[in-house]
Design a protein around this motif. Sequence first.
Motif, PDB file in Angstrom:
ATOM      1  N   PHE A 195     -43.818  40.187  80.449  1.00 35.64           N
ATOM      2  CA  PHE A 195     -45.172  39.654  80.110  1.00 35.64           C
ATOM      3  C   PHE A 195     -45.140  38.994  82.302  1.00 35.64           C
ATOM      4  CE2 PHE A 195     -48.588  36.186  81.131  1.00 35.64           C
ATOM      5  CZ  PHE A 195     -49.994  37.045  81.075  1.00 35.64           C
ATOM      6  N   PRO A 196     -45.863  39.544  82.924  1.00 35.34           N
ATOM      7  CA  PRO A 196     -45.285  39.358  84.201  1.00 35.34           C
ATOM      8  C   PRO A 196     -47.325  38.235  84.589  1.00 35.34           C
ATOM      9  CG  PRO A 196     -47.175  41.130  84.290  1.00 35.34           C
ATOM     10  CD  PRO A 196     -46.313  41.089  83.236  1.00 35.34           C
ATOM     11  N   SER A 197     -46.265  37.064  85.136  1.00 31.67           N
ATOM     12  CA  SER A 197     -47.252  35.595  85.590  1.00 31.67           C
ATOM     13  C   SER A 197     -46.739  35.007  86.862  1.00 31.67           C
ATOM     14  CB  SER A 197     -46.550  34.634  84.048  1.00 31.67           C
ATOM     15  OG  SER A 197     -45.759  34.423  84.211  1.00 31.67           O
ATOM     16  N   ARG A 198     -46.636  33.669  87.339  1.00 30.45           N
ATOM     17  CA  ARG A 198     -46.364  33.158  87.993  1.00 30.45           C
ATOM     18  C   ARG A 198     -45.417  32.461  87.898  1.00 30.45           C
ATOM     19  NH1 ARG A 198     -51.772  28.672  89.005  1.00 30.45           N
ATOM     20  NH2 ARG A 198     -53.333  30.199  89.320  1.00 30.45           N
ATOM     21  N   THR A 199     -44.731  32.506  86.622  1.00 26.93           N
ATOM     22  CA  THR A 199     -43.590  32.634  86.871  1.00 26.93           C
ATOM     23  C   THR A 199     -41.508  33.557  86.430  1.00 26.93           C
ATOM     24  OG1 THR A 199     -43.307  31.435  85.066  1.00 26.93           O
ATOM     25  CG2 THR A 199     -43.593  30.187  86.393  1.00 26.93           C
ATOM     26  N   THR A 200     -42.946  34.673  86.106  1.00 26.68           N
ATOM     27  CA  THR A 200     -42.367  35.618  85.011  1.00 26.68           C
ATOM     28  C   THR A 200     -42.418  36.893  85.787  1.00 26.68           C
ATOM     29  OG1 THR A 200     -43.573  35.823  83.105  1.00 26.68           O
ATOM     30  CG2 THR A 200     -41.800  34.399  82.490  1.00 26.68           C
ATOM     31  N   SER A 201     -41.723  37.988  86.060  1.00 29.76           N
ATOM     32  CA  SER A 201     -41.743  39.587  86.963  1.00 29.76           C
ATOM     33  C   SER A 201     -41.546  40.379  85.314  1.00 29.76           C
ATOM     34  CB  SER A 201     -40.891  38.988  88.166  1.00 29.76           C
ATOM     35  OG  SER A 201     -40.580  38.481  88.812  1.00 29.76           O
ATOM     36  N   ALA A 202     -42.167  41.554  85.885  1.00 34.13           N
ATOM     37  CA  ALA A 202     -41.515  42.801  84.915  1.00 34.13           C
ATOM     38  C   ALA A 202     -41.020  44.067  85.883  1.00 34.13           C
ATOM     39  CB  ALA A 202     -43.226  43.277  84.052  1.00 34.13           C
ATOM     40  N   GLY A 203     -40.417  43.579  86.785  1.00 30.94           N
ATOM     41  CA  GLY A 203     -39.880  44.810  87.800  1.00 30.94           C
ATOM     42  C   GLY A 203     -38.353  45.158  86.830  1.00 30.94           C
ATOM     43  N   LEU A 204     -37.889  44.497  86.095  1.00 31.59           N
ATOM     44  CA  LEU A 204     -36.286  44.932  85.519  1.00 31.59           C
ATOM     45  C   LEU A 204     -36.163  45.419  83.955  1.00 31.59           C
ATOM     46  CD1 LEU A 204     -33.330  45.375  86.648  1.00 31.59           C
ATOM     47  CD2 LEU A 204     -32.797  43.203  86.013  1.00 31.59           C
ATOM     48  N   VAL A 205     -36.888  46.073  83.718  1.00 30.20           N
ATOM     49  CA  VAL A 205     -37.566  46.492  82.388  1.00 30.20           C
ATOM     50  C   VAL A 205     -36.725  47.695  81.910  1.00 30.20           C
ATOM     51  CG1 VAL A 205     -39.609  45.579  82.675  1.00 30.20           C
ATOM     52  CG2 VAL A 205     -39.705  47.919  83.404  1.00 30.20           C
ATOM     53  N   PHE A 206     -35.790  47.936  82.234  1.00 28.55           N
ATOM     54  CA  PHE A 206     -34.740  49.489  82.051  1.00 28.55           C
ATOM     55  C   PHE A 206     -33.602  49.886  82.841  1.00 28.55           C
ATOM     56  CE2 PHE A 206     -34.177  54.147  81.601  1.00 28.55           C
ATOM     57  CZ  PHE A 206     -34.019  54.327  79.506  1.00 28.55           C
ATOM     58  N   GLY A 207     -32.702  49.917  82.246  1.00 28.51           N
ATOM     59  CA  GLY A 207     -32.039  50.351  83.380  1.00 28.51           C
ATOM     60  C   GLY A 207     -30.252  50.837  82.184  1.00 28.51           C
ATOM     61  N   ARG A 208     -29.422  50.702  82.798  1.00 29.00           N
ATOM     62  CA  ARG A 208     -28.465  50.846  82.184  1.00 29.00           C
ATOM     63  C   ARG A 208     -26.838  50.185  82.058  1.00 29.00           C
ATOM     64  NH1 ARG A 208     -26.301  56.907  85.444  1.00 29.00           N
ATOM     65  NH2 ARG A 208     -27.511  55.675  87.480  1.00 29.00           N
ATOM     66  N   ILE A 209     -26.282  50.120  81.266  1.00 36.12           N
ATOM     67  CA  ILE A 209     -24.655  49.485  81.532  1.00 36.12           C
ATOM     68  C   ILE A 209     -23.650  51.095  81.309  1.00 36.12           C
ATOM     69  CG2 ILE A 209     -23.845  47.516  80.437  1.00 36.12           C
ATOM     70  CD1 ILE A 209     -27.147  46.988  79.376  1.00 36.12           C
ATOM     71  N   ASN A 210     -22.609  49.751  82.176  1.00 36.64           N
ATOM     72  CA  ASN A 210     -21.339  50.561  82.176  1.00 36.64           C
ATOM     73  C   ASN A 210     -20.881  49.244  81.887  1.00 36.64           C
ATOM     74  OD1 ASN A 210     -21.149  50.504  84.572  1.00 36.64           O
ATOM     75  ND2 ASN A 210     -22.248  51.830  85.394  1.00 36.64           N
ATOM     76  N   SER A 211     -19.049  50.335  82.376  1.00 36.65           N
ATOM     77  CA  SER A 211     -18.012  48.911  82.265  1.00 36.65           C
ATOM     78  C   SER A 211     -18.227  48.378  83.477  1.00 36.65           C
ATOM     79  CB  SER A 211     -16.587  49.881  82.339  1.00 36.65           C
ATOM     80  OG  SER A 211     -16.499  51.750  83.564  1.00 36.65           O
ATOM     81  N   ARG A 212     -18.223  49.282  84.532  1.00 40.20           N
ATOM     82  CA  ARG A 212     -18.778  48.178  85.971  1.00 40.20           C
ATOM     83  C   ARG A 212     -19.491  47.222  85.573  1.00 40.20           C
ATOM     84  NH1 ARG A 212     -18.062  53.693  86.693  1.00 40.20           N
ATOM     85  NH2 ARG A 212     -19.911  53.598  88.079  1.00 40.20           N
ATOM     86  N   MET A 213     -21.054  47.382  85.147  1.00 39.71           N
ATOM     87  CA  MET A 213     -22.066  46.759  85.126  1.00 39.71           C
ATOM     88  C   MET A 213     -22.685  46.371  84.496  1.00 39.71           C
ATOM     89  SD  MET A 213     -25.081  48.147  88.133  1.00 39.71           S
ATOM     90  CE  MET A 213     -25.797  49.835  86.865  1.00 39.71           C
ATOM     91  N   PRO A 214     -22.282  45.327  83.930  1.00 48.48           N
ATOM     92  CA  PRO A 214     -22.825  44.436  82.389  1.00 48.48           C
ATOM     93  C   PRO A 214     -24.349  43.707  82.509  1.00 48.48           C
ATOM     94  CG  PRO A 214     -20.856  43.029  83.323  1.00 48.48           C
ATOM     95  CD  PRO A 214     -21.126  43.869  84.324  1.00 48.48           C
ATOM     96  N   LEU A 215     -24.487  43.396  82.394  1.00 55.97           N
ATOM     97  CA  LEU A 215     -26.026  43.131  81.733  1.00 55.97           C
ATOM     98  C   LEU A 215     -26.008  41.573  81.451  1.00 55.97           C
ATOM     99  CD1 LEU A 215     -28.990  42.838  82.008  1.00 55.97           C
ATOM    100  CD2 LEU A 215     -29.334  43.729  79.817  1.00 55.97           C
ATOM    101  N   ARG A 216     -26.163  40.545  81.736  1.00 58.37           N
ATOM    102  CA  ARG A 216     -26.185  39.253  81.511  1.00 58.37           C
ATOM    103  C   ARG A 216     -27.587  38.593  81.954  1.00 58.37           C
ATOM    104  NH1 ARG A 216     -22.144  40.232  85.672  1.00 58.37           N
ATOM    105  NH2 ARG A 216     -20.077  39.722  84.588  1.00 58.37           N
TER     106      ARG A 216
END
Length: 335
Positions: A272-293
Amino acid sequence: MSSPVSENKIILIKRKTRLEELVVRYNTIQQAQFYIERLGADFSDYLSEDFTYRKAVEAAVTELSAVGRLQLLDRQHVPNFIFGERDTVVVLGQDGLVANTLKYLREQPLIGVNPDPQRWDGVLLPFTVKDLRQLVPEVLRSQRQVREVTLARAELNDGQSLYGVNDLFIGRRTHVSARYQLELNGTLEQQSSSGIIVSTGMGSTGWLKSVLAGAAGIVSQAAQWQTAEQVTVTAGLEAHASVHGGRPQENGAALKLAWDHPELYFTVREPFPSRTTSAGLVFGRINSRMPLRITSQMPEDGVIFSDGVESDYLEFNSGVEATISLAEKRGRLVV
């Protein structure tokens, strides 16, 4: 009397049938039958399933006892059970029981057995009880092929961790709006959504597939709208639902990944995009060099659970940070 093939322990994992769960709830079979039939359902199906499963357990115990030392273990005790390094694990399915056992192992081989082939398809259950007497000795002698399975891992900044065979869910216990900060490859975003799903290769045809199918359907239907305002909405949907430059319906099929695929995929549900939240980073890959935090901003009811088992979870409330990555261990399924 023949001597056992091996002194290594064999662990047979079983589950409660639907009938057993009803008896726990209603105390007796008669009361359970009254409840089910009052709703117009067929109680004989519960009895048939229970009978077939019990016979399968008895037969499996007989077959495995002839091979080696056997320990019977109920599903509810799996999370707290300490498996030996040289144990062989046999799971008397369904598929969900295989997945929810595999994540607690440390690379011990797991044999998935279908107790009722007439009832269950069993993608992870290639064997029947009759196969066990020949199959298990071959596994003990390392004469059977084993497929490796990539696992996902959620690790909290307080040291707790949880593994997922198919997927991880991060959000609110009640699936209402969850607030958190997402960080991937140096990009940070404040979000409000109904949760995040992280899928392994094995899980790519499950929950993740359904989310992508829903996104593809929305984009397809919205693309038929004609007004300028609706075209703007369509463009936004395509931008947020795109998967590396293509629509989910195109790339969703490509996401039928190998079980040992070296990456995870994450998707945000209903951002839900709002004044304080975004919805751009909604899909992606996670690998050994790039964890999700992910940093929780939920005062209460924040959870992380795996493979659909909501009762086995990590609390994920305000200030707790979770690192989602490939697990350091792999599952091993006998095929």
